[in-house]
Design a protein around this motif. Sequence first.
Motif, PDB file in Angstrom:
ATOM      1  N   PRO A 208       0.830  -1.210   0.000  1.00 55.71           N
ATOM      2  CA  PRO A 208       0.000   0.000   0.000  1.00 55.71           C
ATOM      3  C   PRO A 208       0.867   1.264   0.000  1.00 55.71           C
ATOM      4  CG  PRO A 208      -0.849  -1.604   1.566  1.00 55.71           C
ATOM      5  CD  PRO A 208       0.468  -2.135   1.080  1.00 55.71           C
ATOM      6  N   THR A 209       0.487   2.206  -0.850  1.00 58.90           N
ATOM      7  CA  THR A 209       1.271   3.431  -0.983  1.00 58.90           C
ATOM      8  C   THR A 209       0.368   4.647  -0.936  1.00 58.90           C
ATOM      9  OG1 THR A 209       1.136   3.269  -3.403  1.00 58.90           O
ATOM     10  CG2 THR A 209       3.078   2.318  -2.350  1.00 58.90           C
ATOM     11  N   ASN A 210       0.990   5.807  -0.754  1.00 59.38           N
ATOM     12  CA  ASN A 210       0.274   7.074  -0.847  1.00 59.38           C
ATOM     13  C   ASN A 210       0.244   7.512  -2.303  1.00 59.38           C
ATOM     14  OD1 ASN A 210      -0.082   7.298   1.984  1.00 59.38           O
ATOM     15  ND2 ASN A 210       1.975   8.129   2.209  1.00 59.38           N
ATOM     16  N   ARG A 211      -0.943   7.749  -2.842  1.00 59.76           N
ATOM     17  CA  ARG A 211      -1.097   8.157  -4.237  1.00 59.76           C
ATOM     18  C   ARG A 211      -1.741   9.539  -4.268  1.00 59.76           C
ATOM     19  NH1 ARG A 211      -1.239   4.007  -7.731  1.00 59.76           N
ATOM     20  NH2 ARG A 211      -0.702   5.650  -9.205  1.00 59.76           N
ATOM     21  N   THR A 212      -1.084  10.477  -4.949  1.00 56.03           N
ATOM     22  CA  THR A 212      -1.564  11.853  -5.017  1.00 56.03           C
ATOM     23  C   THR A 212      -1.817  12.247  -6.474  1.00 56.03           C
ATOM     24  OG1 THR A 212      -0.347  12.462  -3.021  1.00 56.03           O
ATOM     25  CG2 THR A 212      -1.039  14.257  -4.466  1.00 56.03           C
ATOM     26  N   PHE A 213      -2.967  12.873  -6.729  1.00 56.23           N
ATOM     27  CA  PHE A 213      -3.346  13.267  -8.082  1.00 56.23           C
ATOM     28  C   PHE A 213      -3.853  14.710  -8.080  1.00 56.23           C
ATOM     29  CE2 PHE A 213      -3.990   8.739  -7.583  1.00 56.23           C
ATOM     30  CZ  PHE A 213      -3.320   8.206  -8.677  1.00 56.23           C
ATOM     31  N   TRP A 214      -3.590  15.398  -9.199  1.00 61.99           N
ATOM     32  CA  TRP A 214      -4.073  16.765  -9.408  1.00 61.99           C
ATOM     33  C   TRP A 214      -5.059  16.747 -10.563  1.00 61.99           C
ATOM     34  CZ3 TRP A 214      -2.609  20.733  -6.176  1.00 61.99           C
ATOM     35  CH2 TRP A 214      -1.572  20.440  -5.282  1.00 61.99           C
ATOM     36  N   ILE A 215      -6.260  17.259 -10.299  1.00 63.27           N
ATOM     37  CA  ILE A 215      -7.348  17.198 -11.279  1.00 63.27           C
ATOM     38  C   ILE A 215      -7.808  18.621 -11.584  1.00 63.27           C
ATOM     39  CG2 ILE A 215      -9.627  16.269 -11.775  1.00 63.27           C
ATOM     40  CD1 ILE A 215      -9.074  14.137  -9.601  1.00 63.27           C
ATOM     41  N   ASP A 216      -7.593  19.055 -12.820  1.00 63.96           N
ATOM     42  CA  ASP A 216      -7.977  20.412 -13.236  1.00 63.96           C
ATOM     43  C   ASP A 216      -9.375  20.416 -13.826  1.00 63.96           C
ATOM     44  OD1 ASP A 216      -5.429  21.358 -12.567  1.00 63.96           O
ATOM     45  OD2 ASP A 216      -4.633  20.857 -14.548  1.00 63.96           O
ATOM     46  N   THR A 217     -10.120  21.480 -13.540  1.00 69.85           N
ATOM     47  CA  THR A 217     -11.396  21.705 -14.212  1.00 69.85           C
ATOM     48  C   THR A 217     -11.111  22.539 -15.458  1.00 69.85           C
ATOM     49  OG1 THR A 217     -11.865  23.739 -12.993  1.00 69.85           O
ATOM     50  CG2 THR A 217     -12.604  21.695 -11.998  1.00 69.85           C
ATOM     51  N   ILE A 218     -11.448  21.990 -16.609  1.00 63.15           N
ATOM     52  CA  ILE A 218     -11.150  22.687 -17.857  1.00 63.15           C
ATOM     53  C   ILE A 218     -12.355  22.617 -18.795  1.00 63.15           C
ATOM     54  CG2 ILE A 218      -8.693  22.166 -17.672  1.00 63.15           C
ATOM     55  CD1 ILE A 218      -9.098  20.053 -19.859  1.00 63.15           C
ATOM     56  N   HIS A 219     -12.315  23.424 -19.851  1.00 65.91           N
ATOM     57  CA  HIS A 219     -13.284  23.278 -20.931  1.00 65.91           C
ATOM     58  C   HIS A 219     -12.571  23.410 -22.264  1.00 65.91           C
ATOM     59  CE1 HIS A 219     -13.214  27.655 -21.408  1.00 65.91           C
ATOM     60  NE2 HIS A 219     -13.600  27.807 -20.141  1.00 65.91           N
ATOM     61  N   LEU A 220     -13.054  22.683 -23.230  1.00 67.74           N
ATOM     62  CA  LEU A 220     -12.512  22.704 -24.581  1.00 67.74           C
ATOM     63  C   LEU A 220     -13.411  23.571 -25.448  1.00 67.74           C
ATOM     64  CD1 LEU A 220     -11.719  18.883 -24.925  1.00 67.74           C
ATOM     65  CD2 LEU A 220     -10.209  20.720 -24.123  1.00 67.74           C
ATOM     66  N   ASP A 221     -12.817  24.487 -26.191  1.00 72.92           N
ATOM     67  CA  ASP A 221     -13.589  25.428 -27.005  1.00 72.92           C
ATOM     68  C   ASP A 221     -13.330  25.215 -28.490  1.00 72.92           C
ATOM     69  OD1 ASP A 221     -15.023  27.140 -25.108  1.00 72.92           O
ATOM     70  OD2 ASP A 221     -13.030  27.692 -24.411  1.00 72.92           O
ATOM     71  N   GLY A 222     -14.407  25.135 -29.233  1.00 74.07           N
ATOM     72  CA  GLY A 222     -14.327  25.118 -30.693  1.00 74.07           C
ATOM     73  C   GLY A 222     -14.851  26.434 -31.230  1.00 74.07           C
ATOM     74  N   ASN A 223     -13.945  27.291 -31.696  1.00 78.95           N
ATOM     75  CA  ASN A 223     -14.334  28.607 -32.212  1.00 78.95           C
ATOM     76  C   ASN A 223     -14.435  28.561 -33.732  1.00 78.95           C
ATOM     77  OD1 ASN A 223     -14.290  30.024 -29.621  1.00 78.95           O
ATOM     78  ND2 ASN A 223     -12.068  29.734 -29.704  1.00 78.95           N
ATOM     79  N   ALA A 224     -15.458  29.172 -34.264  1.00 81.61           N
ATOM     80  CA  ALA A 224     -15.668  29.162 -35.707  1.00 81.61           C
ATOM     81  C   ALA A 224     -16.337  30.470 -36.138  1.00 81.61           C
ATOM     82  CB  ALA A 224     -16.512  27.960 -36.108  1.00 81.61           C
ATOM     83  N   ASN A 225     -16.487  30.640 -37.450  1.00 77.35           N
ATOM     84  CA  ASN A 225     -17.127  31.838 -37.995  1.00 77.35           C
ATOM     85  C   ASN A 225     -17.890  31.452 -39.254  1.00 77.35           C
ATOM     86  OD1 ASN A 225     -17.408  34.453 -39.551  1.00 77.35           O
ATOM     87  ND2 ASN A 225     -16.367  35.214 -37.705  1.00 77.35           N
ATOM     88  N   ILE A 226     -19.086  31.941 -39.352  1.00 72.16           N
ATOM     89  CA  ILE A 226     -19.915  31.586 -40.508  1.00 72.16           C
ATOM     90  C   ILE A 226     -19.372  32.199 -41.797  1.00 72.16           C
ATOM     91  CG2 ILE A 226     -21.988  31.234 -39.121  1.00 72.16           C
ATOM     92  CD1 ILE A 226     -22.930  34.009 -39.982  1.00 72.16           C
ATOM     93  N   HIS A 227     -18.533  33.256 -41.665  1.00 70.54           N
ATOM     94  CA  HIS A 227     -17.940  33.893 -42.842  1.00 70.54           C
ATOM     95  C   HIS A 227     -16.525  33.387 -43.113  1.00 70.54           C
ATOM     96  CE1 HIS A 227     -21.367  36.532 -42.623  1.00 70.54           C
ATOM     97  NE2 HIS A 227     -20.968  37.057 -41.441  1.00 70.54           N
ATOM     98  N   GLY A 228     -15.914  32.766 -42.120  1.00 71.73           N
ATOM     99  CA  GLY A 228     -14.540  32.328 -42.259  1.00 71.73           C
ATOM    100  C   GLY A 228     -13.570  33.489 -42.096  1.00 71.73           C
ATOM    101  N   ASP A 229     -12.278  33.190 -42.164  1.00 73.03           N
ATOM    102  CA  ASP A 229     -11.255  34.234 -42.110  1.00 73.03           C
ATOM    103  C   ASP A 229     -10.080  33.800 -42.968  1.00 73.03           C
ATOM    104  OD1 ASP A 229      -9.845  32.332 -40.571  1.00 73.03           O
ATOM    105  OD2 ASP A 229     -10.594  33.164 -38.688  1.00 73.03           O
ATOM    106  N   ASN A 230      -8.941  34.503 -42.821  1.00 70.63           N
ATOM    107  CA  ASN A 230      -7.795  34.181 -43.671  1.00 70.63           C
ATOM    108  C   ASN A 230      -7.131  32.852 -43.319  1.00 70.63           C
ATOM    109  OD1 ASN A 230      -6.802  35.025 -41.249  1.00 70.63           O
ATOM    110  ND2 ASN A 230      -5.312  36.487 -42.076  1.00 70.63           N
ATOM    111  N   LYS A 231      -7.504  32.241 -42.188  1.00 66.43           N
ATOM    112  CA  LYS A 231      -6.930  30.962 -41.786  1.00 66.43           C
ATOM    113  C   LYS A 231      -7.938  29.809 -41.811  1.00 66.43           C
ATOM    114  CE  LYS A 231      -3.324  32.885 -38.772  1.00 66.43           C
ATOM    115  NZ  LYS A 231      -2.774  32.889 -37.392  1.00 66.43           N
ATOM    116  N   HIS A 232      -9.211  30.121 -41.770  1.00 64.73           N
ATOM    117  CA  HIS A 232     -10.236  29.086 -41.680  1.00 64.73           C
ATOM    118  C   HIS A 232     -11.343  29.348 -42.690  1.00 64.73           C
ATOM    119  CE1 HIS A 232      -8.382  29.426 -37.622  1.00 64.73           C
ATOM    120  NE2 HIS A 232      -8.394  28.112 -37.686  1.00 64.73           N
ATOM    121  N   PRO A 233     -11.886  28.295 -43.257  1.00 62.67           N
ATOM    122  CA  PRO A 233     -13.016  28.473 -44.173  1.00 62.67           C
ATOM    123  C   PRO A 233     -14.289  28.787 -43.396  1.00 62.67           C
ATOM    124  CG  PRO A 233     -12.584  26.149 -43.852  1.00 62.67           C
ATOM    125  CD  PRO A 233     -11.492  26.879 -43.127  1.00 62.67           C
ATOM    126  N   PRO A 234     -15.326  29.253 -44.036  1.00 67.84           N
ATOM    127  CA  PRO A 234     -16.608  29.495 -43.356  1.00 67.84           C
ATOM    128  C   PRO A 234     -17.156  28.198 -42.752  1.00 67.84           C
ATOM    129  CG  PRO A 234     -16.570  30.541 -45.513  1.00 67.84           C
ATOM    130  CD  PRO A 234     -15.365  29.645 -45.455  1.00 67.84           C
TER     131      PRO A 234
END
Length: 220
Positions: free
Chosen positions: A82-108
Amino acid sequence: MKSLQTRSAVTIAVAVIAAAIMAATIAVGLAYSSSSSNNNSNNVMTMTDGNPMTNNNNNNKNDYYNQASTMTTSAAASTFTPTNRTFWIDTIHLDGNANIHGDNKHPPEPFPANVTYPKGGGFVLTPPDNKGAWNFRSFTFSVSQIVVYQGDRVTLNFVGVQGTNHYIQVEGIGSFPLTRGQIHTVTFIADKAGTINYWCHLHMPNMHGEILVLPRPAVT
């Protein structure tokens, strides 16, 4: 005449003695040959069945395997201590950003219409703004799966990184609020094999994690 008879008797005696010596020599030679043959036969059998060197090698191998088995058992015992086990758990969110018109790097990218997401607050779809930008967000934990052994002392440090508010539940342990910049720690003994779930009540069903508690193997 008498001298001749004496010489003949001496010659015969010498011949008899020589013959006796030769016979004895032959007998000794045969006995030695038989003994050597037996020894060679024994040696052949020994070589076939295992000479002393082979036997020593086998004994050494057996000793090695016995020691290796002992070392493996000892290693298993130390591995599953038996051992001591330590964990770090971050609360995060994943974002998908888009544009209906698109830009110079992404299509609409058209805004998804008539799409139904699971209820619970874990998925957030933001409609286009006046420039056509829209966003899709998914909340989660990092990490979301943990493996420990039965009997381990487990420490979970929940860190509020993304998302303004969370309300986290650890199955069988308790619940607590968590905001950005806060750290909340829970410690417990994983005394039963199985699964311990943790989740955020405000961002279900995807902001969910689990702790897999493996049974501790018996050390023989």
